[in-house]
Design a protein around this motif. Structure first.
Motif, PDB file in Angstrom:
ATOM      1  N   THR A  90      -5.091   2.168   1.729  1.00 18.93           N
ATOM      2  CA  THR A  90      -6.372   1.509   1.440  1.00 18.93           C
ATOM      3  C   THR A  90      -6.203  -0.012   1.485  1.00 18.93           C
ATOM      4  O   THR A  90      -7.003  -0.723   2.089  1.00 18.93           O
ATOM      5  CB  THR A  90      -6.897   1.924   0.053  1.00 18.93           C
ATOM      6  OG1 THR A  90      -6.655   3.300  -0.139  1.00 18.93           O
ATOM      7  CG2 THR A  90      -8.375   1.643  -0.082  1.00 18.93           C
ATOM      8  N   ASP A  99     -10.604   2.782  -7.804  1.00 16.76           N
ATOM      9  CA  ASP A  99     -10.722   3.946  -6.946  1.00 16.76           C
ATOM     10  C   ASP A  99     -11.580   5.045  -7.574  1.00 16.76           C
ATOM     11  O   ASP A  99     -12.120   5.901  -6.885  1.00 16.76           O
ATOM     12  CB  ASP A  99      -9.292   4.484  -6.750  1.00 16.76           C
ATOM     13  CG  ASP A  99      -9.163   5.195  -5.442  1.00 16.76           C
ATOM     14  OD1 ASP A  99     -10.098   5.114  -4.646  1.00 16.76           O
ATOM     15  OD2 ASP A  99      -8.128   5.837  -5.237  1.00 16.76           O
ATOM     16  N   THR A 147      -1.150   4.579   0.238  1.00 19.13           N
ATOM     17  CA  THR A 147      -2.017   5.464   1.024  1.00 19.13           C
ATOM     18  C   THR A 147      -2.964   4.663   1.921  1.00 19.13           C
ATOM     19  O   THR A 147      -3.998   5.140   2.340  1.00 19.13           O
ATOM     20  CB  THR A 147      -2.794   6.431   0.111  1.00 19.13           C
ATOM     21  OG1 THR A 147      -3.456   5.676  -0.902  1.00 19.13           O
ATOM     22  CG2 THR A 147      -1.862   7.423  -0.550  1.00 19.13           C
ATOM     23  N   THR A 203      -1.476  -0.451  -7.335  1.00 16.13           N
ATOM     24  CA  THR A 203      -0.601  -0.062  -8.444  1.00 16.13           C
ATOM     25  C   THR A 203      -0.381   1.449  -8.405  1.00 16.13           C
ATOM     26  O   THR A 203      -1.312   2.206  -8.121  1.00 16.13           O
ATOM     27  CB  THR A 203      -1.263  -0.435  -9.789  1.00 16.13           C
ATOM     28  OG1 THR A 203      -1.433  -1.843  -9.836  1.00 16.13           O
ATOM     29  CG2 THR A 203      -0.428   0.019 -10.973  1.00 16.13           C
ATOM     30  N   TYR A 204       0.836   1.856  -8.693  1.00 15.29           N
ATOM     31  CA  TYR A 204       1.137   3.305  -8.720  1.00 15.29           C
ATOM     32  C   TYR A 204       1.693   3.722 -10.072  1.00 15.29           C
ATOM     33  O   TYR A 204       1.637   2.949 -11.036  1.00 15.29           O
ATOM     34  CB  TYR A 204       2.026   3.683  -7.523  1.00 15.29           C
ATOM     35  CG  TYR A 204       1.142   4.021  -6.353  1.00 15.29           C
ATOM     36  CD1 TYR A 204       0.757   5.334  -6.111  1.00 15.29           C
ATOM     37  CD2 TYR A 204       0.577   3.021  -5.569  1.00 15.29           C
ATOM     38  CE1 TYR A 204      -0.138   5.647  -5.104  1.00 15.29           C
ATOM     39  CE2 TYR A 204      -0.309   3.322  -4.558  1.00 15.29           C
ATOM     40  CZ  TYR A 204      -0.662   4.634  -4.326  1.00 15.29           C
ATOM     41  OH  TYR A 204      -1.557   4.936  -3.340  1.00 15.29           O
ATOM     42  N   THR A 211       0.820  -1.192   0.000  1.00 15.23           N
ATOM     43  CA  THR A 211       0.000   0.000   0.000  1.00 15.23           C
ATOM     44  C   THR A 211       0.860   1.250   0.000  1.00 15.23           C
ATOM     45  O   THR A 211       2.017   1.205   0.411  1.00 15.23           O
ATOM     46  CB  THR A 211      -0.903  -0.013   1.265  1.00 15.23           C
ATOM     47  OG1 THR A 211      -1.800   1.076   1.203  1.00 15.23           O
ATOM     48  CG2 THR A 211      -0.093   0.071   2.536  1.00 15.23           C
TER      49      THR A 211
HETATM   50  C1  LIG Z   1       0.370   9.047  -7.938  1.00 13.49           C
HETATM   51  C2  LIG Z   1      -0.569   7.908  -8.173  1.00 13.49           C
HETATM   52  C3  LIG Z   1      -0.339   7.041  -9.215  1.00 13.49           C
HETATM   53  C4  LIG Z   1      -1.227   5.995  -9.488  1.00 13.49           C
HETATM   54  N1  LIG Z   1      -1.002   5.171 -10.542  1.00 13.49           N
HETATM   55  C5  LIG Z   1      -1.880   4.197 -10.828  1.00 13.49           C
HETATM   56  C6  LIG Z   1      -1.674   3.328 -11.955  1.00 13.49           C
HETATM   57  O1  LIG Z   1      -0.720   3.416 -12.692  1.00 13.49           O
HETATM   58  N2  LIG Z   1      -2.585   2.360 -12.172  1.00 13.49           N
HETATM   59  C7  LIG Z   1      -3.682   2.196 -11.391  1.00 13.49           C
HETATM   60  O2  LIG Z   1      -4.489   1.317 -11.660  1.00 13.49           O
HETATM   61  N3  LIG Z   1      -3.902   3.004 -10.305  1.00 13.49           N
HETATM   62  C8  LIG Z   1      -3.026   3.996 -10.019  1.00 13.49           C
HETATM   63  N4  LIG Z   1      -3.242   4.813  -8.925  1.00 13.49           N
HETATM   64  C9  LIG Z   1      -4.416   4.592  -8.070  1.00 13.49           C
HETATM   65  C10 LIG Z   1      -4.089   3.820  -6.801  1.00 13.49           C
HETATM   66  O3  LIG Z   1      -3.575   2.559  -7.080  1.00 13.49           O
HETATM   67  C11 LIG Z   1      -5.381   3.666  -6.002  1.00 13.49           C
HETATM   68  O4  LIG Z   1      -5.746   4.944  -5.529  1.00 13.49           O
HETATM   69  C12 LIG Z   1      -5.280   2.694  -4.862  1.00 13.49           C
HETATM   70  O5  LIG Z   1      -6.538   2.576  -4.253  1.00 13.49           O
HETATM   71  C13 LIG Z   1      -4.284   3.120  -3.811  1.00 13.49           C
HETATM   72  O6  LIG Z   1      -4.170   2.096  -2.860  1.00 13.49           O
HETATM   73  P1  LIG Z   1      -3.407   2.338  -1.478  1.00 13.49           P
HETATM   74  O7  LIG Z   1      -4.217   3.394  -0.726  1.00 13.49           O
HETATM   75  O8  LIG Z   1      -3.440   1.042  -0.772  1.00 13.49           O
HETATM   76  O9  LIG Z   1      -2.039   2.813  -1.755  1.00 13.49           O
HETATM   77  C14 LIG Z   1      -2.353   5.836  -8.664  1.00 13.49           C
HETATM   78  C15 LIG Z   1      -2.567   6.711  -7.596  1.00 13.49           C
HETATM   79  C16 LIG Z   1      -1.699   7.731  -7.351  1.00 13.49           C
HETATM   80  C17 LIG Z   1      -1.964   8.654  -6.201  1.00 13.49           C
END
Ligand SMILES: Cc1cc2nc3c(=O)[nH]c(=O)nc-3n(C[C@H](O)[C@H](O)[C@H](O)COP(=O)(O)O)c2cc1C
Length: 399
Positions: free
Chosen positions: A22, A146, A20, A74-75, A18
């Protein structure tokens, strides 16, 4: 291998990664519920970064897993979160390993956002690789979005997961119906607000939260800004509880056949409408309801065919009857339902009741699945139809 496993307990490892939090929140919620559902299993929540200090340990440790769930976010550009980069690199770029994960059964829930080009890429890749390397799905990958309501996605995936875990983790003499989940009972509270005090609201009843999932953590709230305007509080679960809950005496009989006692549920006029004053949720009654809820779940059906249920003189209208019907019909067979003295009319006498029926579980405590939330709202509307309509301008439902 730890002591509990030596004692024959099945172990489930729930991995998360994770940024953020979630994924971490979902992981912990799932683990919490799973522990209550399957007391004979062990659930370990594991930040994937802490699973191995050296890359070699991933292989060594994963080989010992037999049941694992993954919550993977995924980020940017389809990259893993910071805390998963090492594992992801090792898993995706490493040597050809063949089908070394044949002992593993797994499920993946992915967290992403469809606005990004590489939607949920990390989890999808891990899911595919696990499968390619011999592991077996217990449930298909859940694609959390999301952008649209990731809570709903999680909830839907979780509902697919439980029956599979039932098969793997429940003892042979247990059944799905007796799942001993002991989560706290949420309060179903209906709040009435006078129209003239909230002129900016539409006169028609409205629920602002649309299709978001609602449970204890995510209440459906219409009146965040108008809490000081609340004139009357009604604990709706108490109403519902009264509708379906026999007096405590009824709890003691194993209702598999029609009991001969002829127990009678009787409510003096108006008592199930709770029209006056705030109904405070008492600890004791919460416990009783919880106990009753657990008891109910041990029965495939509740047969009250020798019982009489008396709602006479309760101001029940045609729409109210539909709600009543919905609640009473579930798991319940009635001998007599006394509705005399209510303003039901011809429409209400029709047998064609088309509302979706809630289950006792829904009424009595579990998070309300997405596909049943409309029914819950519908039921609440119908209860509200029993109230003087001019008084009601807005409702808050807190699940
Ligand atoms: C800077 C940033 C980049 C992200 N890149 C992707 C991405 O490439 N593909 C995707 O499906 N979601 C992407 N997301 C959405 C996050 O994966 C999603 O908000 C997820 O719920 C975050 O989970 P977490 O709170 O456990 O980190 C991105 C979000 C952020 C803030």
């Amino acid at each position: 291998m730890d002591t509990e496993e030596d004692q024959g307990k099945k172990k489930v490892t729930i991995f998360f990664r994770t940024q953020t939090r979630t994924a971490e929140r979902f992981t912990k919620a799932l683990a919490e519920e799973a522990k209550a559902r399957y007391p004979n299993a062990i659930f370990k929540v594991m930040d994937i970064d802490e699973y191995a200090t050296e890359d070699d340990e991933y292989e060594e440790n994963l080989k010992k897993e037999s049941l694992a769930l993954f919550f993977l976010a995924t980020y940017g550009d389809g990259k893993p979160t910071d805390n998963a980069a090492r594992f992801y690199k090792w898993f995706t770029e490493g040597k050809q390993r063949g089908t070394w994960l044949e002992n593993l059964q797994f499920g993946v829930f992915s967290l992403g956002n469809q606005q990004y080009e590489h939607f949920n890429k990390v989890a999808v890749v891990v899911d595919e690789l696990l499968y390619e390397q011999g592991a077996k799905h217990i449930v298909q990958v859940g694609l959390g979005d999301d952008d649209q309501g990731i809570e709903d996605d999680f909830s839907a995936w979780r509902e697919l997961l439980w029956p599979e875990l039932d098969k793997l983790l429940q003892d042979e003499n247990e059944t799905g119906a007796s799942t001993p989940y002991t989560a706290a009972i949420p309060e179903y509270r209906v709040v009435f607000v006078k129209l003239e005090e909230v002129p900016y609201l539409d006169k028609s009843l409205n629920f602002a939260n649309g299709h978001a999932i609602h449970d204890i953590q995510h209440p459906c709230s219409y009146s965040d800004g108008i809490a000081n305007l609340l004139l009357q509080h009604t604990v709706l679960w108490k109403v519902v509880g009264k509708l379906i809950m026999p007096k405590p005496k009824g709890l003691t009989s194993e209702i598999k056949k029609a009991p001969s006692s002829g127990l009678k549920w009787s409510f003096s006029p108006g008592t199930n409408l709770l029209s006056g004053g705030a109904a405070k949720l008492e600890k004791e009654s919460r416990q009783k309801l919880n106990e009753f809820s657990k008891k109910l779940r041990t029965f495939r059906s509740v047969d009250l065919s020798a019982e009489e249920v008396d709602f006479s003189g309760n101001g029940i209208t045609a729409v109210g009857l539909k709600a009543l019907y919905g609640v009473l019909q579930t798991n319940t067979m009635l001998k007599t339902l006394n509705l005399s003295g209510n303003n039901i009319g011809d429409e209400g006498a029709k047998e064609n009741v088309d509302i979706k029926i809630l289950t006792n579980d829904d009424v009595l405590g579990d998070a309300i699945p997405y596909d049943q939330q409309d029914a819950m709202r519908h039921l609440c509307y119908q209860f509200l139809d029993l109230m003087p309509p001019t008084e009601v301008a807005a409702i808050t439902l807190e699940f």
